[in-house]
Design a protein around this motif. Sequence first.
Motif, PDB file in Angstrom:
ATOM      1  N   ARG A   1       8.074 -31.610  25.271  1.00 20.94           N
ATOM      2  CA  ARG A   1       8.904 -31.333  26.441  1.00 20.94           C
ATOM      3  C   ARG A   1       9.953 -32.409  26.715  1.00 20.94           C
ATOM      4  NH1 ARG A   1       3.814 -29.678  27.463  1.00 20.94           N
ATOM      5  NH2 ARG A   1       3.178 -31.638  28.452  1.00 20.94           N
TER       6      ARG A   1
ATOM      7  N   ASN B   1       4.902 -21.480  32.651  1.00 20.65           N
ATOM      8  CA  ASN B   1       3.915 -22.518  32.950  1.00 20.65           C
ATOM      9  C   ASN B   1       3.178 -22.980  31.697  1.00 20.65           C
ATOM     10  OD1 ASN B   1       4.514 -22.684  35.668  1.00 20.65           O
ATOM     11  ND2 ASN B   1       2.938 -21.226  36.287  1.00 20.65           N
TER      12      ASN B   1
ATOM     13  N   PHE C   1       1.715 -26.586  32.262  1.00 20.21           N
ATOM     14  CA  PHE C   1       1.002 -26.448  33.532  1.00 20.21           C
ATOM     15  C   PHE C   1      -0.241 -25.564  33.404  1.00 20.21           C
ATOM     16  CE2 PHE C   1       5.450 -26.817  35.617  1.00 20.21           C
ATOM     17  CZ  PHE C   1       5.426 -28.193  35.446  1.00 20.21           C
ATOM     18  N   VAL C   2      -0.210 -24.653  32.420  1.00 15.79           N
ATOM     19  CA  VAL C   2      -1.307 -23.706  32.204  1.00 15.79           C
ATOM     20  C   VAL C   2      -1.701 -23.741  30.735  1.00 15.79           C
ATOM     21  CG1 VAL C   2      -1.918 -21.242  32.157  1.00 15.79           C
ATOM     22  CG2 VAL C   2      -0.666 -22.170  34.114  1.00 15.79           C
TER      23      VAL C   2
ATOM     24  N   TYR D   1      14.241 -28.367  33.320  1.00 20.07           N
ATOM     25  CA  TYR D   1      13.561 -27.264  34.004  1.00 20.07           C
ATOM     26  C   TYR D   1      14.014 -27.162  35.451  1.00 20.07           C
ATOM     27  CZ  TYR D   1       9.703 -24.799  36.370  1.00 20.07           C
ATOM     28  OH  TYR D   1       8.958 -23.942  37.143  1.00 20.07           O
TER      29      TYR D   1
ATOM     30  N   LEU E   1       5.569 -25.258  29.861  1.00 17.92           N
ATOM     31  CA  LEU E   1       5.750 -26.530  30.548  1.00 17.92           C
ATOM     32  C   LEU E   1       4.467 -27.355  30.621  1.00 17.92           C
ATOM     33  CD1 LEU E   1       7.958 -25.066  33.380  1.00 17.92           C
ATOM     34  CD2 LEU E   1       8.734 -26.702  31.667  1.00 17.92           C
TER      35      LEU E   1
ATOM     36  N   THR F   1       6.361 -16.063  34.963  1.00 20.90           N
ATOM     37  CA  THR F   1       6.083 -17.429  35.403  1.00 20.90           C
ATOM     38  C   THR F   1       4.894 -18.021  34.654  1.00 20.90           C
ATOM     39  OG1 THR F   1       7.012 -17.015  37.598  1.00 20.90           O
ATOM     40  CG2 THR F   1       5.511 -18.874  37.396  1.00 20.90           C
ATOM     41  N   THR F   2       3.898 -17.196  34.343  1.00 22.13           N
ATOM     42  CA  THR F   2       2.767 -17.679  33.548  1.00 22.13           C
ATOM     43  C   THR F   2       3.243 -18.188  32.199  1.00 22.13           C
ATOM     44  OG1 THR F   2       1.204 -16.166  34.622  1.00 22.13           O
ATOM     45  CG2 THR F   2       0.581 -17.031  32.456  1.00 22.13           C
TER      46      THR F   2
ATOM     47  N   ASP G   1      13.890 -20.708  36.144  1.00 20.69           N
ATOM     48  CA  ASP G   1      13.086 -19.651  36.754  1.00 20.69           C
ATOM     49  C   ASP G   1      13.856 -19.085  37.947  1.00 20.69           C
ATOM     50  OD1 ASP G   1      11.096 -17.949  37.538  1.00 20.69           O
ATOM     51  OD2 ASP G   1       9.568 -19.486  37.861  1.00 20.69           O
TER      52      ASP G   1
ATOM     53  N   PRO H   1      12.741 -24.924  38.650  1.00 23.30           N
ATOM     54  CA  PRO H   1      11.827 -23.909  39.188  1.00 23.30           C
ATOM     55  C   PRO H   1      12.534 -22.998  40.178  1.00 23.30           C
ATOM     56  CG  PRO H   1      11.451 -26.003  40.267  1.00 23.30           C
ATOM     57  CD  PRO H   1      12.469 -26.263  39.184  1.00 23.30           C
TER      58      PRO H   1
END
Length: 252
Positions: free
Chosen positions: A81, A55, A60-61, A86, A58, A51-52, A165, A88
């Motif tokens: 993007r 992210n 997010f991180v 996507y 995407l 997930t990291t 995901d 989730p």
Amino acid sequence: MATILKTEKLRVEYRSREMRQGTKVALAGLDLEVHAGEVFGFLGPNGAGKTTTMNVLLGFVQPTSGAASLFGIDVRQPIARQRIGYLPELTYYYKFLTAEELLRFYAKIFGLARSEADKRIDQLMKLVELEHARKRPIRSYSKGMQQRVGLAQALINNPDLLVLDEPTSGLDPLGRMKVREIIERLKNEGKTVFFSSHELGEVETVCDRVAIIHQGELKAIGRVDEIKKEHHSNLEQAFLEIIGFQNSATQP
């Protein structure tokens, strides 16, 4: 083959309360390449860094170091993007909306003209086999139907890359089969699909290649048949061997 998704020495660290505010490494130098038109499975136990990674892709991180790109564009640039969809693992939709209303809402977000939105909604309702329920409120849907609405939402902008995901998490065998069929249809249309999953039987059926990560590190990558051949087993047994799992019940 064109490279659609790429990470180079991708590293993510964060402060961890479990370590008394010490640093925990979520990803440790991850190198990945996903090519156009392939279905790519991203595998690992809980906490492995899947997930990291998503992210980071995407936006997010932010990575601690290394690089990640989509379609050759750094993921830190929003334009990277524009061509992805996507889904989730945990989704939430306004349950009072119908599937058709939900898709029309997302079509407006992407700026689709009314005629184009109508065309896409018709195509997607057929793809996810919800034509018969398109005017029913989502609250009346089963979990599998809600997941297929989620897939339709992720496809409303006709993306070239679909990031999923755990798309079959919590679904019954029929629900998993329908999601698998949709992924196979997308592959036949030339779409690139990148997804994480714990359902290794599904992965073995639909994926061209897989990557296996554990504790933030890449442990194996390659074609499914090659990994199975190397470990003389099915994908599930190969996965367990690669991450070093030992069944205590079989130990002396």
